[in-house]
Design an enzyme around this catalytic site. Structure first.
Site, PDB file in Angstrom:
ATOM      1  N   ARG A 117      -9.680  -4.911  -8.786  1.00  0.00           N
ATOM      2  CA  ARG A 117     -10.807  -4.079  -9.211  1.00  0.00           C
ATOM      3  C   ARG A 117     -11.749  -4.788 -10.175  1.00  0.00           C
ATOM      4  O   ARG A 117     -12.964  -4.605 -10.111  1.00  0.00           O
ATOM      5  CB  ARG A 117     -10.275  -2.789  -9.845  1.00  0.00           C
ATOM      6  CG  ARG A 117      -9.689  -1.809  -8.838  1.00  0.00           C
ATOM      7  CD  ARG A 117      -8.922  -0.709  -9.518  1.00  0.00           C
ATOM      8  NE  ARG A 117      -7.691  -1.214 -10.122  1.00  0.00           N
ATOM      9  CZ  ARG A 117      -6.930  -0.537 -10.979  1.00  0.00           C
ATOM     10  NH1 ARG A 117      -7.315   0.667 -11.367  1.00  0.00           N
ATOM     11  NH2 ARG A 117      -5.825  -1.057 -11.451  1.00  0.00           N
ATOM     12  N   GLY A 144      -2.267  -7.438 -10.566  1.00  0.00           N
ATOM     13  CA  GLY A 144      -2.146  -6.168 -11.271  1.00  0.00           C
ATOM     14  C   GLY A 144      -2.661  -6.220 -12.696  1.00  0.00           C
ATOM     15  O   GLY A 144      -2.058  -6.890 -13.546  1.00  0.00           O
ATOM     16  N   GLY A 145      -3.787  -5.555 -12.955  1.00  0.00           N
ATOM     17  CA  GLY A 145      -4.258  -5.364 -14.318  1.00  0.00           C
ATOM     18  C   GLY A 145      -4.878  -6.571 -14.986  1.00  0.00           C
ATOM     19  O   GLY A 145      -5.175  -6.521 -16.188  1.00  0.00           O
ATOM     20  N   CYS A 205       0.832  -1.202   0.000  1.00  0.00           N
ATOM     21  CA  CYS A 205       0.000   0.000   0.000  1.00  0.00           C
ATOM     22  C   CYS A 205       0.868   1.254   0.000  1.00  0.00           C
ATOM     23  O   CYS A 205       1.743   1.410   0.858  1.00  0.00           O
ATOM     24  CB  CYS A 205      -0.916  -0.003   1.220  1.00  0.00           C
ATOM     25  SG  CYS A 205      -1.997   1.447   1.288  1.00  0.00           S
TER      26      CYS A 205
END
Length: 353
Positions: A258, A236-237, A124
């Site tokens: 996400r 990631g992604g 983070c």
């Protein structure tokens, strides 16, 4: 300073939210849980209501809590911060901290509460956590991370894992990444989740840090090649299960963040495509309906339906009526005196989907 991850109302005991303290009765403390597919810890998103919902879609995905700091657990409402449902398993608690003794104490509490794994946040980039020596700034202190991991492992029998970046500004060479991983490995850690971006500790917001630094899957792949004995999970992604299948040819596991939250129905095919499960794929309507009793229990305890249904908005994508579905659960929900009737109205829009 206490950084906390959630502020949810209590729910009925009969949905198994009490903390489990008898380790002999905990079937979850298994050393060999699968990290082939996991959903990332996400602040303000992966609370216990979100995790309960995601578990309806996939039985095999490993779920993570939001990051909880050691201060919140040790000096706050411990039961509240560790509260979860047995239905969420397999489940990992992510901790934020840098004091070995505090992390060890929290890890022990996590094990007693029934978590499968405890994970140390070394990724983070937020200014708030940096000021407390939490998160990505710890990549500049590999021996401290190693000391933390050693203390945590000495305190528990469940796995201790680390989630980190591929570097931070000022310490972003591959040699420094190898130094970090090697030092933490020597302390006993065997599983590393690698967010394949560096973290910029000054000048970028946490959101920008998830988008601006370029993804470097090649760096993560080189790490797996140079540390073949370690479990390396890519983060990631990643957006599709096709991407997951491709990355699993190189890595031991994939972690979605996400995309798993904004498009949760993606998880409905995880068990079949990634775990060779014969379980039938749940429809969007079935996923929605599976939450009704849970929501009714939450309402009976005085909670708001919005605490839960905000996590279901991603079911409303790419069909006629999707906009109305989202409006019902994000706008109309705050005006109704009959929340379950509104829930049923929204669910009807998913019939046949």
């Amino acid at each position: 300073m206490h950084l906390v991850c959630t502020s949810c109302a209590p729910i009925q005991q009969n949905i198994a939210f009490s903390l489990v303290v008898n380790l002999k009765n905990i079937h979850m403390n298994q050393r060999h849980i699968s990290r082939k597919f996991s959903v990332a810890p996400m602040m303000d998103w992966t609370d216990r209501h979100c995790r309960f919902f995601l578990r309806q879609l996939s039985h095999h995905a490993l779920l993570y809590t939001e990051m909880v700091t050691t201060g919140a657990i040790l000096h706050g409402d411990t039961a509240r911060f560790l509260r979860h449902s047995a239905a969420e398993y397999p489940l990992a608690l992510q901790l934020g901290g840098s004091v070995p003794a505090d992390l060890a104490a929290c890890s022990k509490l996590a094990q007693e509460a029934g978590y499968n794994e405890v994970n140390l946040n070394v990724g983070c980039p937020s200014d708030r956590v940096q000021n407390n020596m939490i998160g990505a700034c710890l990549m500049g202190h590999p021996q401290l991370v190693a000391d933390c991991v050693k203390a945590m492992q000495d305190a528990v029998e469940i796995p201790v894992t680390v989630k980190h970046r591929i570097g931070i500004n000022g310490r972003d060479s591959y040699a420094e990444l190898c130094d970090f991983v090697g030092t933490v490995r020597d302390a006993g850690c065997r599983s590393f989740t690698v967010h394949a971006r560096i973290a910029i500790l000054e000048g970028l917001s946490p959101k920008e840090n998830r988008e601006v630094p370029p993804l470097r899957y090649d760096v993560a792949a080189q790490l797996k090649q140079d540390f073949p004995e370690l479990e390396i999970i890519l983060n990631g992604g990643i957006k599709t299960l096709g991407d997951c299948q491709q990355h699993l040819q190189t890595f031991d596991g994939v972690m979605l963040g996400r995309e798993a939250y904004h498009n949760p129905y993606l998880l409905a095919q995880v068990d079949q495509l990634l775990f060779d499960s014969e379980r039938a794929v749940m429809s969007r309507f079935e996923a929605m309906h599976s939450m009704r009793d849970y929501i009714a229990a939450h309402l009976a305890e005085g909670g708001s339906m919005h605490h839960i249904t905000r996590h279901l908005l991603g079911l409303g994508q790419s069909f006629n009526g999707a906009r109305r579905f989202r409006q019902l659960l994000s706008v109309d929900i705050h005006k109704t005196s009959e929340p379950l009737a509104l829930f049923d109205q929204a669910a009807q829009l998913l019939q046949g989907r």
